[in-house]
Design a protein around this motif. Structure first.
Motif, PDB file in Angstrom:
ATOM      1  N   THR A 154       0.926  -1.259  -0.059  1.00 43.02           N
ATOM      2  CA  THR A 154       0.161  -0.076  -0.053  1.00 43.02           C
ATOM      3  C   THR A 154       0.954   1.354   0.049  1.00 43.02           C
ATOM      4  OG1 THR A 154      -1.918  -0.998   1.188  1.00 43.02           O
ATOM      5  CG2 THR A 154      -1.861   1.366   1.244  1.00 43.02           C
ATOM      6  N   VAL A 155       0.497   1.969  -0.677  1.00 41.34           N
ATOM      7  CA  VAL A 155       1.246   3.378  -0.949  1.00 41.34           C
ATOM      8  C   VAL A 155       0.214   4.473  -0.198  1.00 41.34           C
ATOM      9  CG1 VAL A 155       2.087   5.280  -2.235  1.00 41.34           C
ATOM     10  CG2 VAL A 155       2.276   2.994  -3.058  1.00 41.34           C
ATOM     11  N   THR A 156       0.805   5.261   0.647  1.00 33.68           N
ATOM     12  CA  THR A 156      -0.014   6.120   1.452  1.00 33.68           C
ATOM     13  C   THR A 156       0.496   7.646   1.122  1.00 33.68           C
ATOM     14  OG1 THR A 156      -0.461   4.467   3.131  1.00 33.68           O
ATOM     15  CG2 THR A 156      -0.638   6.812   3.771  1.00 33.68           C
ATOM     16  N   VAL A 157      -0.626   8.574   0.880  1.00 31.76           N
ATOM     17  CA  VAL A 157      -0.326   9.968   0.615  1.00 31.76           C
ATOM     18  C   VAL A 157      -0.787  10.640   1.695  1.00 31.76           C
ATOM     19  CG1 VAL A 157      -0.501  11.680  -1.140  1.00 31.76           C
ATOM     20  CG2 VAL A 157      -0.564   9.367  -1.714  1.00 31.76           C
ATOM     21  N   ASP A 158      -0.219  11.108   2.427  1.00 26.79           N
ATOM     22  CA  ASP A 158      -0.483  11.870   3.838  1.00 26.79           C
ATOM     23  C   ASP A 158      -0.784  13.484   3.273  1.00 26.79           C
ATOM     24  OD1 ASP A 158      -0.581  10.002   5.776  1.00 26.79           O
ATOM     25  OD2 ASP A 158       1.576  10.187   5.814  1.00 26.79           O
ATOM     26  N   SER A 159      -1.642  14.161   3.868  1.00 26.67           N
ATOM     27  CA  SER A 159      -1.872  15.496   3.258  1.00 26.67           C
ATOM     28  C   SER A 159      -1.976  15.551   1.885  1.00 26.67           C
ATOM     29  CB  SER A 159      -0.747  16.484   3.881  1.00 26.67           C
ATOM     30  OG  SER A 159      -0.397  16.316   5.362  1.00 26.67           O
ATOM     31  N   PHE A 160      -2.996  14.846   1.339  1.00 28.74           N
ATOM     32  CA  PHE A 160      -3.340  14.715   0.080  1.00 28.74           C
ATOM     33  C   PHE A 160      -3.709  16.051  -0.486  1.00 28.74           C
ATOM     34  CE2 PHE A 160      -6.680  13.807  -3.305  1.00 28.74           C
ATOM     35  CZ  PHE A 160      -5.653  13.344  -4.266  1.00 28.74           C
ATOM     36  N   ASP A 161      -3.169  16.736  -1.556  1.00 29.87           N
ATOM     37  CA  ASP A 161      -3.644  18.136  -1.936  1.00 29.87           C
ATOM     38  C   ASP A 161      -4.377  17.882  -3.217  1.00 29.87           C
ATOM     39  OD1 ASP A 161      -1.894  17.228  -4.132  1.00 29.87           O
ATOM     40  OD2 ASP A 161      -0.282  18.752  -3.945  1.00 29.87           O
ATOM     41  N   GLY A 162      -4.792  16.971  -3.592  1.00 34.47           N
ATOM     42  CA  GLY A 162      -5.967  16.854  -4.754  1.00 34.47           C
ATOM     43  C   GLY A 162      -5.366  16.073  -6.073  1.00 34.47           C
ATOM     44  N   SER A 163      -4.022  15.980  -5.982  1.00 30.88           N
ATOM     45  CA  SER A 163      -3.490  15.355  -7.115  1.00 30.88           C
ATOM     46  C   SER A 163      -2.186  14.689  -6.912  1.00 30.88           C
ATOM     47  CB  SER A 163      -3.550  16.385  -8.239  1.00 30.88           C
ATOM     48  OG  SER A 163      -2.722  15.744  -9.619  1.00 30.88           O
ATOM     49  N   VAL A 164      -1.803  13.504  -7.304  1.00 36.98           N
ATOM     50  CA  VAL A 164      -0.693  12.848  -7.329  1.00 36.98           C
ATOM     51  C   VAL A 164      -0.284  11.983  -8.061  1.00 36.98           C
ATOM     52  CG1 VAL A 164      -1.283  11.030  -5.688  1.00 36.98           C
ATOM     53  CG2 VAL A 164       0.886  11.929  -5.511  1.00 36.98           C
ATOM     54  N   LYS A 165       0.999  11.958  -8.768  1.00 37.86           N
ATOM     55  CA  LYS A 165       1.335  11.038  -9.602  1.00 37.86           C
ATOM     56  C   LYS A 165       2.394   9.934  -8.806  1.00 37.86           C
ATOM     57  CE  LYS A 165       0.888  13.548 -13.925  1.00 37.86           C
ATOM     58  NZ  LYS A 165       1.471  14.067 -15.186  1.00 37.86           N
ATOM     59  N   ILE A 166       2.400   8.628  -9.143  1.00 41.59           N
ATOM     60  CA  ILE A 166       2.913   7.623  -8.278  1.00 41.59           C
ATOM     61  C   ILE A 166       3.494   6.815  -9.121  1.00 41.59           C
ATOM     62  CG2 ILE A 166       3.062   5.824  -6.677  1.00 41.59           C
ATOM     63  CD1 ILE A 166       0.320   7.350  -5.348  1.00 41.59           C
ATOM     64  N   GLU A 167       4.795   6.331  -8.763  1.00 41.81           N
ATOM     65  CA  GLU A 167       5.509   5.208  -9.483  1.00 41.81           C
ATOM     66  C   GLU A 167       6.049   4.422  -8.647  1.00 41.81           C
ATOM     67  OE1 GLU A 167       8.629   6.456 -12.125  1.00 41.81           O
ATOM     68  OE2 GLU A 167       7.429   8.132 -13.261  1.00 41.81           O
ATOM     69  N   LEU A 168       5.747   3.233  -8.721  1.00 42.34           N
ATOM     70  CA  LEU A 168       6.065   2.045  -7.736  1.00 42.34           C
ATOM     71  C   LEU A 168       7.018   1.083  -8.370  1.00 42.34           C
ATOM     72  CD1 LEU A 168       5.308   1.195  -4.801  1.00 42.34           C
ATOM     73  CD2 LEU A 168       3.768  -0.432  -5.702  1.00 42.34           C
ATOM     74  N   HIS A 169       8.367   1.067  -7.908  1.00 41.68           N
ATOM     75  CA  HIS A 169       9.388   0.317  -8.785  1.00 41.68           C
ATOM     76  C   HIS A 169       9.702  -0.914  -8.053  1.00 41.68           C
ATOM     77  CE1 HIS A 169      10.669   4.052 -10.938  1.00 41.68           C
ATOM     78  NE2 HIS A 169      10.170   4.757 -10.108  1.00 41.68           N
ATOM     79  N   PHE A 170       9.733  -2.072  -8.907  1.00 41.67           N
ATOM     80  CA  PHE A 170      10.305  -3.339  -8.323  1.00 41.67           C
ATOM     81  C   PHE A 170      11.750  -3.778  -8.867  1.00 41.67           C
ATOM     82  CE2 PHE A 170       5.646  -2.705  -8.167  1.00 41.67           C
ATOM     83  CZ  PHE A 170       5.160  -3.557  -7.026  1.00 41.67           C
TER      84      PHE A 170
END
Length: 879
Positions: free
Chosen positions: A863-879
């Motif tokens: 699980t990726v958690t975004v605290d203090s979410f500001d309305g938009s986020v881009k995430i990259e999960l690397h393996f």
């Protein structure tokens, strides 16, 4: 008399309390381990371990009715057990309480019993599910029954429905292909049929043989346009069926719908007050005598796939045919291709290759690769000659294209959910249209009756329908559907629409609260507030009638009444849980605009919650423990306070069989609802007890019996983060209950109630919650999706789905061949969540090396958690 010597041993003292027996008498008692005393059924002891032994004397005989139950009523973790279930070879090992029960001659300590049981390496059913690979559609379909169902076709909002199917498909006619007009739950009756229902039967091909050869599919897997194929060796009959108007164009502007009160009376189980009956009668004649009928348009194209000429056979529709070809009650007009009861009562218009059909039965020679086209247009009720002539001039292709545009237009106004499993992707969209098809009301803005299958709307069973409308962004349809329950509310505030059910008031309030969470519409709230408060006052008065001293410890302050079909007028947890969550949501709704009322309601809700919990935990203590597959035992609970343990274990002699199952009252109406209804927390030990005994006593493949979507346990699994048990229930429920070709749901496994939208709506809400679910100020994304949805090249998209925080967009793309999963989250509202949690499970269970994105962190491995979410986020999960 029979004497039973019992030993109860705790792993650790001190313990104090009492022993009591129903159906027997304690004749000896002593403390074997620990320091303490016991006398007259009361004891106190302390020490590293405490062992209490006693002898129970019961009447001899082989009857199992009203078995003896022993209650160990200690201050902490009281429990009960059937005396007959005590066995030294299989002792009652209750690890959650640190206690064991065995025969007194069994000298093993608690720790020795624990070691012996654990050394066997056994797993409970739920542990076994956790140890297995995640469930899939293919696995579930291979192990569950296949249940084809007739298809409902109609216009949306209009109660004029056509049920249709083909020979041997579903539970309908096994001899013919058939169409049956119906006014929602009631088949259409005609005077020519002695005021009995009419069914039009026809036949394509040579008939019913050893090869079925029938397959069906909705258009694009989604729209209420039914395609079917009947393969009769070298001739394939490809059919298309849909509903439209007789002459008017079909679009959102011409859609009339049906008055909600008229439609309500055509739902099985409906309940109308005298005033409502009078109003309905005033509107009924106008609704039943419109200038235009809804029409079932049907086309079959017979194609010769052989290398030589072959014959195709067509049998035109016959009203109420049976085995023999009976034509005594109608005539066939071979000049116009009309089936008629009289000159001005035409019930079917038929064509062959574009010309009026001249023979009721015909065989036509088709050259290789060529076709013959057979059509019939069937009005919902017979029409006059002039209108039939006009109907015969309708262009099938134009009508079909118009129908496509109409239904696609509805989908265009809904949020878009895209998942990488085609069947589910189609079922989401098809399901929405199935709900809409039988949600009846006058257009464009009249009250809507959110009907369920062939029944009328119910405050409980309609709740997932209304809530999915809200989830998909149809807040106006949801609001109009909720208005049904207020328009039919009794003068005293009671909400009751179906079959004597008593739980609708609380359940409806809950749905009103959910709608407010989605919309925050204060203007709408002001318009319904008075009636909501009246409903609350009704619940309070009901509670007050149950605040009597004789009910202390036996359901004090809890509502009594019937919750479903069985006539069980008890203080059930399901009924009271709905009352609590309804009150709780109402307090929340009024907090901003009427804090005084909100506080009063919140206090009452809290007191009801406390009363329910008191009743539940006392019932838990008095209910016998049961064994699990891993050798341990767990406490149980009844569906209402008046009983001890699951009804199906017969602590009291009774008849509990209903709807083809022994365990339904325990399972479908049982105490697990209290977790869903926020009376019990999902992480309380009691919630785990309920899940465990429910799974092993009342489920197959983690699916309840008979009417499985009444069982709420899949949502409890999701709340607890138990993805594998959730998916086990999710896939095995719909593979066994929904038509695998057209996605239509039955109500029961025994072919009861087709097009059951209550079941379909719970499937849709389960899907919604596996994709996104709110928890306080946190938005959980993809909390229950299968791992395989994150395989390389797959995408998941939520476009404009409605949440408590406003519309949300999510796009996830797996590029695991490059070692990365991309995700974009947007929620640009003024009430966006504080925290966003995005679960991205690797298909092989691998943990990510790193994550990129502003303010994100990896928690709980997947699980990726975004605290203090500001309305938009881009995430990259690397393996």
């Amino acid at each position: 008399m029979t004497r039973n010597r019992v030993a109860v041993e705790w792993s650790k003292g001190p313990v104090r309390g009492g022993i009591s027996v129903t159906g027997g008498t304690i004749v000896e008692e002593k403390i074997i381990k620990g320091n303490g005393v016991v006398s007259n059924g009361r004891f106190t002891a302390e020490g590293e371990a405490v062992r209490l032994e006693f002898v129970v004397e019961t009447a001899s005989g082989g009857r199992r009715a009203n078995p003896a139950i022993v209650t160990i009523d200690v201050e902490e973790n009281p429990f009960s057990f059937f005396l007959r279930d005590v066995h030294k070879q299989y002792p009652m090992y209750i690890p959650a309480y640190g206690v064991s029960v065995t025969e007194a001659e069994d000298g093993r300590s608690y720790r020795q019993i624990e070691q012996d049981i654990r050394s066997r390496g056994l797993l409970s059913n739920l542990q076994q599910i956790e140890a297995e690979p995640e469930e899939s559609y293919e696995q579930a379909a291979a192990h569950t029954r296949e249940l084809p169902c007739e298809t409902f076709l109609g216009l949306s909002r209009d109660m004029r429905i056509f049920g249709m199917s083909f020979r041997g498909v579903g539970w309908g006619d096994r001899l013919w292909d058939w169409v049956q007009p119906r006014f929602h739950g009631f088949e259409t009756k005609l005077p020519e049929a002695e005021d009995k229902p009419v069914c039009y039967r026809y036949l394509l091909g040579r008939g019913v043989g050893c090869v079925e050869g029938v397959s069906r599919r909705l258009e694009n897997g989604v729209l209420p346009i039914l395609h079917a194929s009947i393969v009769d060796e070298d001739i394939t009959y490809s059919t298309v069926s849909f509903a439209s108007y007789e002459s008017s164009p079909l679009n959102e502007r011409t859609l009339l719908g049906t008055d909600y009160l008229v439609a309500d009376g055509f739902g099985h189980g409906h309940m109308l007050t005298e005033a409502q009956t009078e109003r309905r009668n005033e509107r009924l004649e106008r609704e039943m005598n419109r200038e235009e009928e809804t029409v079932l348009y049907f086309r079959a194209v017979a194609t010769n796939t052989a290398k030589v000429p072959r014959y195709a056979w067509f049998k035109n529709p016959i009203p109420n045919a049976f085995v023999l070809n009976n034509d005594n009650h109608y005539t066939f007009d071979d000049r116009n291709g009309f089936v008629k009861f009289a000159d001005d009562r035409i019930c079917c218009v038929s064509k062959l290759n574009g010309q009026p059909l001249t023979e009721e039965e015909t065989a036509i020679l088709i050259l290789p690769g060529e076709t013959a086209v057979y059509e019939f247009y069937l009005p919902h009720r017979p029409i006059p000659q002039a209108r039939a002539e006009q109907l015969s001039r309708q262009n099938f292709d134009s009508r079909l294209e118009e129908c496509r545009a109409f239904w696609n237009g509805k989908l265009a106004h809904a949020a878009r959910i895209k998942v990488p499993e085609r069947r589910l992707d189609e079922m989401i969209r098809a399901g929405l249209l199935h709900l809409d098809l039988i949600a009846y009301g006058s257009e464009p803005d009249g009250t809507i009756a959110p009907m369920i299958g062939v029944y009328t709307a119910i405050g409980s069973e309609s709740s997932p329908i209304v809530q999915f409308f809200d989830s998909i962004g149809w807040s106006d349809v949801a609001a109009r559907s909720l208005q049904f329950f207020l328009d039919k509310q009794h003068d005293d505030g009671f909400i009751q629409n179906f079959g004597g059910y008593m739980l609708e008031t609380g359940a409806a309030l809950w749905s009103f609260g959910e709608h407010y969470r989605y919309t925050r519409d204060e203007t709408w709230l002001a318009s319904v507030k008075e009636k909501l408060l009246k409903a609350f006052d009704y619940l309070v008065a009901w509670r007050n009638r149950n605040k009597t001293e004789q009910l202390r410890g036996q359901g004090y302050g809890m509502l009594e009444g019937k919750t479903a079909d069985p006539e069980d007028p008890f203080r059930s947890f399901m009924l009271n849980g709905y009352a609590y969550i309804g009150m709780s949501r109402l307090a929340e709704m009024l907090a901003a605009t009427d804090p005084g009322s909100a506080e009063r309601i919140a206090v009452e809700a809290a007191e009801l919650k406390a009363d329910i919990r008191a009743g539940f935990f006392r019932a838990l203590a008095l209910s016998p423990v049961v064994p699990l597959a891993d050798g341990s035992w767990v406490p149980t609970a009844p569906p209402w306070v008046e009983h001890r343990g699951p009804l199906s274990l017969y602590a009291e002699s009774a008849k509990w069989l209903t709807h083809a199952s022994m365990v339904l009252r325990d399972s479908l109406l049982g105490p697990l609802y209290l977790v869903f209804q926020e009376v019990l927390a999902a992480d309380e030990p009691a919630a785990e007890f309920l899940l465990q005994f429910h799974n092993e006593l009342m489920c197959s493949r983690n699916v309840a019996f008979s009417q499985p979507y009444y069982s709420i346990h899949p949502f409890v699994h999701l709340q607890r983060g138990e993805v594998k048990p959730f998916l086990k229930a999710y896939y095995n429920s719909f593979t066994g209950l929904a038509d695998r070709e057209t996605y239509t749901f039955w109500e029961h496994y025994f072919h009861a109630s087709p097009h059951k939208t209550h079941e379909e709506a719970w499937f849709l809400m389960q899907t919604r919650c596996m994709l996104y679910k709110e928890d306080g100020q946190t938005l959980n994304l993809l909390p229950g999706v299968p791992r395989k949805w994150l395989e390389h090249g797959k995408e998941i998209e939520l476009n404009g789905v409605a949440t408590y925080f406003g519309p949300v967009n999510l796009h996830v793309e797996s590029q695991l061949e490059k070692g990365v999963i991309f995700a974009t989250i947007k929620c640009a509202t003024n009430r966006k969540p504080q925290t966003v949690r995005l679960r991205l499970p690797h298909p092989e269970g691998r943990k990510p090396r790193s994550v990129t994105g502003t303010g994100v962190r990896i928690t709980e491995q997947e699980t990726v958690t975004v605290d203090s979410f500001d309305g938009s986020v881009k995430i990259e999960l690397h393996f």
